[in-house]
Design a protein around this motif. Structure first.
Motif, mmCIF file in Angstrom:
data_model
loop_
_atom_site.group_PDB
_atom_site.id
_atom_site.type_symbol
_atom_site.label_atom_id
_atom_site.label_comp_id
_atom_site.label_asym_id
_atom_site.label_seq_id
_atom_site.Cartn_x
_atom_site.Cartn_y
_atom_site.Cartn_z
ATOM 1 N N ARG A 191 69.672 -1.792 -83.326
ATOM 2 C CA ARG A 191 68.850 -1.630 -82.120
ATOM 3 C C ARG A 191 68.265 -2.963 -81.667
ATOM 4 O O ARG A 191 68.286 -3.290 -80.474
ATOM 5 C CB ARG A 191 67.747 -0.596 -82.370
ATOM 6 N N GLN A 243 70.864 -5.037 -80.078
ATOM 7 C CA GLN A 243 71.125 -4.589 -78.705
ATOM 8 C C GLN A 243 70.121 -5.207 -77.732
ATOM 9 O O GLN A 243 70.491 -5.657 -76.644
ATOM 10 C CB GLN A 243 71.068 -3.067 -78.616
ATOM 11 N N HIS A 244 68.840 -5.237 -78.131
ATOM 12 C CA HIS A 244 67.820 -5.866 -77.278
ATOM 13 C C HIS A 244 68.113 -7.358 -77.112
ATOM 14 O O HIS A 244 68.060 -7.890 -76.009
ATOM 15 C CB HIS A 244 66.420 -5.693 -77.866
ATOM 16 N N HIS A 282 70.918 -8.081 -74.779
ATOM 17 C CA HIS A 282 70.770 -7.503 -73.438
ATOM 18 C C HIS A 282 71.900 -6.511 -73.150
ATOM 19 O O HIS A 282 72.491 -6.514 -72.064
ATOM 20 C CB HIS A 282 70.737 -8.602 -72.363
ATOM 21 N N LEU A 283 72.174 -5.665 -74.141
ATOM 22 C CA LEU A 283 73.291 -4.733 -74.024
ATOM 23 C C LEU A 283 73.120 -3.745 -72.876
ATOM 24 O O LEU A 283 74.082 -3.396 -72.199
ATOM 25 C CB LEU A 283 73.477 -3.969 -75.345
ATOM 26 N N PHE A 284 71.890 -3.311 -72.649
ATOM 27 C CA PHE A 284 71.638 -2.329 -71.590
ATOM 28 C C PHE A 284 71.080 -3.050 -70.373
ATOM 29 O O PHE A 284 69.878 -3.296 -70.265
ATOM 30 C CB PHE A 284 70.698 -1.228 -72.095
ATOM 31 N N LYS A 285 71.967 -3.400 -69.468
ATOM 32 C CA LYS A 285 71.590 -4.171 -68.285
ATOM 33 C C LYS A 285 70.601 -3.387 -67.416
ATOM 34 O O LYS A 285 70.716 -2.175 -67.263
ATOM 35 C CB LYS A 285 72.830 -4.522 -67.453
ATOM 36 N N SER A 336 67.678 -2.567 -68.075
ATOM 37 C CA SER A 336 66.683 -1.799 -68.822
ATOM 38 C C SER A 336 65.369 -2.589 -68.817
ATOM 39 O O SER A 336 65.339 -3.769 -68.437
ATOM 40 C CB SER A 336 67.154 -1.578 -70.265
ATOM 41 N N ASP A 364 65.658 -5.719 -70.878
ATOM 42 C CA ASP A 364 66.546 -6.686 -70.233
ATOM 43 C C ASP A 364 65.822 -7.389 -69.080
ATOM 44 O O ASP A 364 65.817 -8.618 -68.995
ATOM 45 C CB ASP A 364 67.807 -5.987 -69.728
#
Length: 105
Positions: free
Chosen positions: A30, A33-34, A37-40, A42, A45
């Motif tokens: 997790r 992922q932060h 910047h896996l979840f653009k 967000s 991010d």
């Protein structure tokens, strides 16, 4: 480490910067992922929240979710105080977590 843990964690954009509280059963993945910047687009991010500044391991998911919800209700000053007590320099705890739990890509 064979025991199953759940984690409540706090990420920050810098010392006394934007903070984010989350819960996960896989802290290493997790946080990675932060950092990546896996979840653009967000929250983490957009505000570049990539530094792990605090975490707590709990034995079950329900306790972790309850703790996360409780902490999200706290005033910011209480969250900052929690971080300051454990990590006064707001240093990135990523290397410490990797050493404790091992990271597999």
């Amino acid at each position: 480490m064979s025991e199953k843990y759940f984690f409540v964690y706090i990420m920050a954009s810098g010392k006394r910067g934007t903070i984010y509280i989350g819960v996960t059963s896989d802290l290493l993945s997790r946080v990675r992922q932060h950092k990546d910047h896996l979840f653009k687009n967000s929250f983490t991010d957009r505000y570049n929240v990539t530094t792990l500044v605090w975490y707590e391991a709990l034995g079950d998911g329900q306790s972790a979710i309850k703790r996360e919800k409780q902490m999200k209700e706290w005033r910011r000053a209480w969250k900052v105080e929690l971080i300051q007590e454990a990590n006064p320099q707001w240093r990135d705890l990523w290397d410490e977590v990797v050493a404790l739990y091992g990271y597999r890509e």
